[in-house]
Design a protein around this motif. Sequence first.
Motif, PDB file in Angstrom:
ATOM      1  N   SER A 168       0.858  -1.186   0.000  1.00  0.00           N
ATOM      2  CA  SER A 168       0.000   0.000   0.000  1.00  0.00           C
ATOM      3  C   SER A 168       0.891   1.232   0.000  1.00  0.00           C
ATOM      4  CB  SER A 168      -0.907   0.005   1.243  1.00  0.00           C
ATOM      5  OG  SER A 168      -1.775   1.105   1.233  1.00  0.00           O
ATOM      6  N   VAL A 169       0.786   2.019  -1.056  1.00  0.00           N
ATOM      7  CA  VAL A 169       1.626   3.205  -1.212  1.00  0.00           C
ATOM      8  C   VAL A 169       0.737   4.396  -1.516  1.00  0.00           C
ATOM      9  CG1 VAL A 169       3.494   4.262  -2.519  1.00  0.00           C
ATOM     10  CG2 VAL A 169       3.543   1.813  -2.059  1.00  0.00           C
ATOM     11  N   ARG A 170       0.978   5.503  -0.832  1.00  0.00           N
ATOM     12  CA  ARG A 170       0.201   6.709  -1.076  1.00  0.00           C
ATOM     13  C   ARG A 170       1.011   7.680  -1.911  1.00  0.00           C
ATOM     14  NH1 ARG A 170      -2.883   3.991  -0.817  1.00  0.00           N
ATOM     15  NH2 ARG A 170      -4.470   3.496   0.730  1.00  0.00           N
ATOM     16  N   ASP A 214       4.128  -0.814   8.512  1.00  0.00           N
ATOM     17  CA  ASP A 214       4.689  -0.121   7.343  1.00  0.00           C
ATOM     18  C   ASP A 214       3.624   0.237   6.323  1.00  0.00           C
ATOM     19  OD1 ASP A 214       7.206  -0.323   8.431  1.00  0.00           O
ATOM     20  OD2 ASP A 214       7.723  -2.157   7.340  1.00  0.00           O
ATOM     21  N   ASP A 215       2.454  -0.395   6.408  1.00  0.00           N
ATOM     22  CA  ASP A 215       1.400  -0.152   5.425  1.00  0.00           C
ATOM     23  C   ASP A 215       0.409   0.920   5.865  1.00  0.00           C
ATOM     24  OD1 ASP A 215       0.412  -1.672   7.502  1.00  0.00           O
ATOM     25  OD2 ASP A 215      -0.738  -3.046   6.231  1.00  0.00           O
ATOM     26  N   GLN A 228      -4.720   5.379   7.155  1.00  0.00           N
ATOM     27  CA  GLN A 228      -5.368   4.441   6.269  1.00  0.00           C
ATOM     28  C   GLN A 228      -4.476   3.240   6.006  1.00  0.00           C
ATOM     29  OE1 GLN A 228      -5.908   5.681   2.040  1.00  0.00           O
ATOM     30  NE2 GLN A 228      -8.083   5.713   2.559  1.00  0.00           N
ATOM     31  N   ARG A 229      -5.060   2.097   6.086  1.00  0.00           N
ATOM     32  CA  ARG A 229      -4.438   0.871   5.599  1.00  0.00           C
ATOM     33  C   ARG A 229      -5.107   0.616   4.256  1.00  0.00           C
ATOM     34  NH1 ARG A 229      -4.261  -4.782   8.940  1.00  0.00           N
ATOM     35  NH2 ARG A 229      -2.301  -5.577   8.066  1.00  0.00           N
ATOM     36  N   LEU A 230      -5.872  -0.448   4.101  1.00  0.00           N
ATOM     37  CA  LEU A 230      -6.736  -0.531   2.931  1.00  0.00           C
ATOM     38  C   LEU A 230      -7.951   0.373   3.156  1.00  0.00           C
ATOM     39  CD1 LEU A 230      -7.096  -1.858   0.206  1.00  0.00           C
ATOM     40  CD2 LEU A 230      -8.266  -3.753   1.327  1.00  0.00           C
ATOM     41  N   ALA A 298      -6.020  -3.933  12.956  1.00  0.00           N
ATOM     42  CA  ALA A 298      -6.372  -5.288  12.519  1.00  0.00           C
ATOM     43  C   ALA A 298      -7.683  -5.287  11.726  1.00  0.00           C
ATOM     44  CB  ALA A 298      -6.486  -6.215  13.723  1.00  0.00           C
ATOM     45  N   ALA A 299      -8.607  -4.396  12.074  1.00  0.00           N
ATOM     46  CA  ALA A 299      -9.912  -4.355  11.409  1.00  0.00           C
ATOM     47  C   ALA A 299      -9.870  -3.663  10.056  1.00  0.00           C
ATOM     48  CB  ALA A 299     -10.938  -3.645  12.300  1.00  0.00           C
ATOM     49  N   ALA A 300      -8.805  -2.883   9.799  1.00  0.00           N
ATOM     50  CA  ALA A 300      -8.718  -2.125   8.546  1.00  0.00           C
ATOM     51  C   ALA A 300      -7.972  -2.900   7.483  1.00  0.00           C
ATOM     52  CB  ALA A 300      -8.030  -0.790   8.797  1.00  0.00           C
TER      53      ALA A 300
END
Length: 300
Positions: A168-170, A214-215, A228-230, A298-300
């Motif tokens: 995941s990269v922004r 890291d994500d 934000q993660r996913l 964990a939920a994201a």
Amino acid sequence: MSGLKLFRTDTTNSGMTEVMPRLAEVEADVQGLVETHMETLLGVRFLASEYSTGPVLGGRIDSLGLDENGSPVIVEYKRGTDAGVINQGLFYLSWLMDHRREFEHLVRDRLGAAAAGQVVWSAPRVICVAGDFTRYDVHAVREHRRSIDLVRYRLFGRDLFGLDPVASVRGRQSQDKPLRPGRTAPHAATGGDRTAALDELADAVDEVLRGLGDDVNRVQRKQYRAYQRLQNLACVCPPQKTKLLVYLKAAPTTVDLVPGFTRDVTGLGHHGTGDLEVQLRTERDLERAQALFRASYAAA
């Protein structure tokens, strides 16, 4: 999925049976599942399927959506491993950036004028959902200036669907360190020691949330800062007079609510996303909140 093994308990003989992972029969099966449940799976509101880019390009964007922070999202799917999925998504993203008004009309038609007026173009996203990715894919997304998520899927048995965020990269614009929440000018000594303490607390929250993995990416919005993660795992609002409000993805029903510290805000309007409100006043409150932060991660 990254070595994940899934087992079903057998109550008859107290044994365990492994549920073997598999790929979809065809790409359309994955697309149908994600589009039907896009907000639950990706935190993205579904807008359109197989969206035409017109006769000149002759292409079709698999899915279009709008994420929790108002950013446009392109979702591309592949049944297995396909080296072209990232470039395909970026190609369509370039088209989308040249057709902003068309996208905003789509948002207005599907979600209403209010949503269309809040579309944020500073960090549009591409989400690639595929059976797998190579190490070259992961390296490639880290070299781009765009926001890209690589998500591996697997089907388990007849009714289980798993998603595994691989990378995941922004985009660079959303990664630049912003001013402190709510600041529109350099910090001035206008609130005394209390203001300075809350500013320091906000910086400490930022460090803790970004340190979860890291994500984790930080996305600055006018009224809040999203982590934000996913999906969004936390949204931090600008400091108030005596406290800092953080909204988390962790479900309030899984938490022992403490008056003055945690609150269920399901159905209540507030900036950002998340149904669990955490009120931080001191560094000790931040220490108490870290388990909640990890649950949201964990939920994201």
